[in-house]
Design a protein around this motif. Structure first.
Motif, short mmCIF file in Angstrom:
data_model
loop_
_atom_site.label_atom_id
_atom_site.label_comp_id
_atom_site.label_asym_id
_atom_site.label_seq_id
_atom_site.Cartn_x
_atom_site.Cartn_y
_atom_site.Cartn_z
N ARG A 286 0.84 -1.21 0.00
CA ARG A 286 0.00 0.00 0.00
C ARG A 286 0.87 1.25 0.00
N VAL A 287 1.95 1.20 0.75
CA VAL A 287 2.85 2.36 0.79
C VAL A 287 3.52 2.55 -0.55
N MET A 288 3.98 1.46 -1.15
CA MET A 288 4.70 1.54 -2.42
C MET A 288 3.81 1.96 -3.59
N GLU A 289 2.52 1.84 -3.41
CA GLU A 289 1.59 2.29 -4.45
C GLU A 289 1.52 3.81 -4.52
N ARG A 290 1.96 4.48 -3.47
CA ARG A 290 1.86 5.94 -3.42
C ARG A 290 2.98 6.56 -4.25
N CYS A 295 3.12 11.16 -0.93
CA CYS A 295 4.01 10.36 -0.09
C CYS A 295 3.46 10.18 1.33
N LEU A 296 3.88 9.09 1.93
CA LEU A 296 3.58 8.82 3.33
C LEU A 296 4.70 9.43 4.17
N PHE A 320 12.33 -0.71 2.50
CA PHE A 320 11.88 -0.13 1.23
C PHE A 320 13.02 0.16 0.26
N GLY A 321 14.25 0.01 0.74
CA GLY A 321 15.38 0.31 -0.12
C GLY A 321 15.66 1.80 -0.16
N CYS A 322 16.75 2.15 -0.83
CA CYS A 322 17.09 3.56 -0.99
C CYS A 322 17.99 3.70 -2.21
N TYR A 335 8.16 8.12 -2.30
CA TYR A 335 6.83 8.00 -1.69
C TYR A 335 6.90 7.90 -0.16
N LEU A 336 8.12 8.03 0.40
CA LEU A 336 8.28 7.80 1.84
C LEU A 336 9.22 8.86 2.45
#
Length: 493
Positions: A286-290, A295-296, A320-322, A335-336
């Motif tokens: 759900r977070v990665m869909e943003r 962004c969250l 989530f990686g970077c 998105y984060l």
């Protein structure tokens, strides 16, 4: 108190009511000035001038003296002093001779200017010799300028720290105006403090939840919308679901605000568990869909600010990686992001950003929120604000006057009529004793005889307060960084 009910005669320290009896005979002019005194070892070497226009528009424009207000003040001061010391006759002369408008001239530096401490910021003098006592009568109200000046100054110091680290770890200043969010509304002493302090912060940033500051900028500085915010959770909206349903609480926020950025406080129980297992596992897709525009923003709100934030960003990076930006620092997916709003002051922001860069993380990843350290943990002594008489005229003869206390040389005051100019090096300096060329004077008449002469917009003020090249230095050596950190720590503690 409604504006129409405001009684200017009651807006001063009561002892000033008696001063008309204390000046020398035949005085015709009192000339005073306001400054942020220079103080050795102080944390702040300069100040941001802001807020005078509000005070003038709110309290001093047009007719401020009426017969009803004179009678109200007469009765009040009779009860207060238990003797008749109120100068009813002189106040009635103001009403009759000037239609209740104040025969006063105020000259000031343009709002938003950055002025080294120890320089004159504004001057006040009477324009009618019959009312020389008015100059210092309004000191009480005008010295309250200390508050917006101090908030604007502290806010700009935050901006300098943020700019330095953002430039060093991202290569640009993109997004700087949104990096410090005003969380201070509930922590100040009054609605007016929130308005003045909130607007002062908006001189430097465009990020706030303090509605009172936005309204002040709108009503008094011609700015339709000076700051912005995003939907955000608070602990009540999370814990109302119960501990076992924290994931559902988070999911509800994502559902309700599927587009646009949203902030979610995530430390109601265990911030590290929330980041690792809820955001980083159960709700990861759900977070990665943003997107970057939606962004969250995860908000820690307890624990040691630097240690907690470092641990949070490490967990999010693992989950989530970077990527590496153009100058080689790590950045979370667009998105984060993280906002740290607990325990934030000039010291902790410097510490957090230094530790982030030491760990290889860019300042792009974080936003900050600040409450009491921005709007409340300050006072008139923070910048040593003072209003002093420096010149008088008696029987047509002028005299430079000053104070020079033997017990504290730092409280010595300036002498004579003052002029603010730029010297041959382009630096601001105050010329005393009526010297200097009038055409060099940078003080602008802003108020005269009840009328506003100069009206600044927030847009103009922001341009005046913009950062200079020397405020943003991404190439400080480690030794210089350590000296800077030590200076900040010593200045605060």
């Amino acid at each position: 108190m409604a504006a129409q009910d405001f009684n200017f005669l009651l807006a001063t320290d009561s002892y000033k009511i008696t001063h008309y009896k204390q000046y020398p005979p035949n005085v015709s002019k009192i000339y005073s000035y306001f400054e942020c005194r220079r103080k050795k070892g102080s944390q702040f070497s300069e100040c941001v001038f802001f807020g005078l226009q509000y005070l003038l528009k709110k309290y001093l424009l047009g007719q401020v003296i009426t017969e009803d207000k004179i009678q109200e003040a007469k009765l009040f001061y009779q009860m207060h002093f238990k003797q008749s010391v109120f100068d009813e006759e002189s106040w009635r002369k103001v009403l009759e001779k000037h239609n209740g408008r104040l025969p006063i001239r105020i000259k000031a530096v343009p709002e938003g200017w950055i002025v080294p401490r120890g320089n004159v910021l504004f001057t006040v003098e009477n324009t009618d010799p019959d009312f020389y006592w008015l100059t210092n009568y309004i000191e009480t109200m005008l010295v309250q300028m200390w508050y917006p000046i101090t908030v604007a100054t502290i806010s700009r110091e935050f901006k300098k720290i943020l700019a330095k680290h953002l430039k060093a770890t991202s290569g640009s200043l993109e997004g700087l105006d949104l990096k410090l969010h005003d969380f201070g509304y509930r922590g100040v002493s009054s609605q007016e403090s929130a308005a003045l302090g909130g607007a002062a912060h908006l001189v430097n940033f465009c990020s706030t939840d303090t509605v009172a500051g936005l309204l002040m900028a709108q009503r008094y500085y011609s700015c339709p919308m000076a700051g912005f915010s995003i939907p955000a959770a608070e602990h009540s909206t999370i814990i109302s679901w119960g501990r076992s349903r924290e994931k559902e609480a988070f999911e509800r926020v994502l559902d309700q605000f599927s587009s646009g950025p949203v902030s979610v406080v995530s430390d109601s129980y265990d911030i590290f568990h929330a980041c690792k297992h809820i955001w980083g596992d159960e709700l990861k897709e759900r977070v990665m869909e943003r997107s970057q525009d939606s962004c969250l923003v995860i908000r820690p709100d307890s624990g040691d600010p630097a240690e907690t934030l470092i641990e949070v960003i490490k967990i999010l990076g693992e989950r989530f990686g970077c990527s590496l930006n153009s100058v080689g620092f790590k950045v979370l997916p667009s998105y984060l992001r993280i906002i740290q709003g607990d325990g934030i002051d000039l010291v902790s922001v410097e510490e957090i950003l230094t530790k982030l860069s030491d760990e290889g993380w860019s300042a792009e990843n974080v936003f900050f929120g600040c409450g009491s350290s921005l709007l409340q943990k300050l006072n008139r002594d923070t910048l040593s604000c003072a209003f002093k008489c420096s010149y008088v005229e008696t029987e047509g003869k002028g005299m430079d006057v000053y104070k020079q206390p033997v017990t504290d040389p730092s409280k010595g005051s300036k002498r004579g009529r003052l002029l603010l100019r730029r010297n041959s090096d382009g630096l601001l300096e105050t010329i005393e004793r009526g010297a200097g060329k009038p055409e060099e004077d940078l003080l602008v008449t802003v108020y005269e005889n009840g009328s506003l002469v100069q009206d600044y917009s927030l847009e103009e003020i922001r341009k005046n307060a913009r950062l200079r090249d020397e405020d943003v230095n991404p190439t400080l050596h480690n030794q210089d960084q350590e000296l800077l950190r030590n200076h900040i720590l010593n200045g605060v503690h």
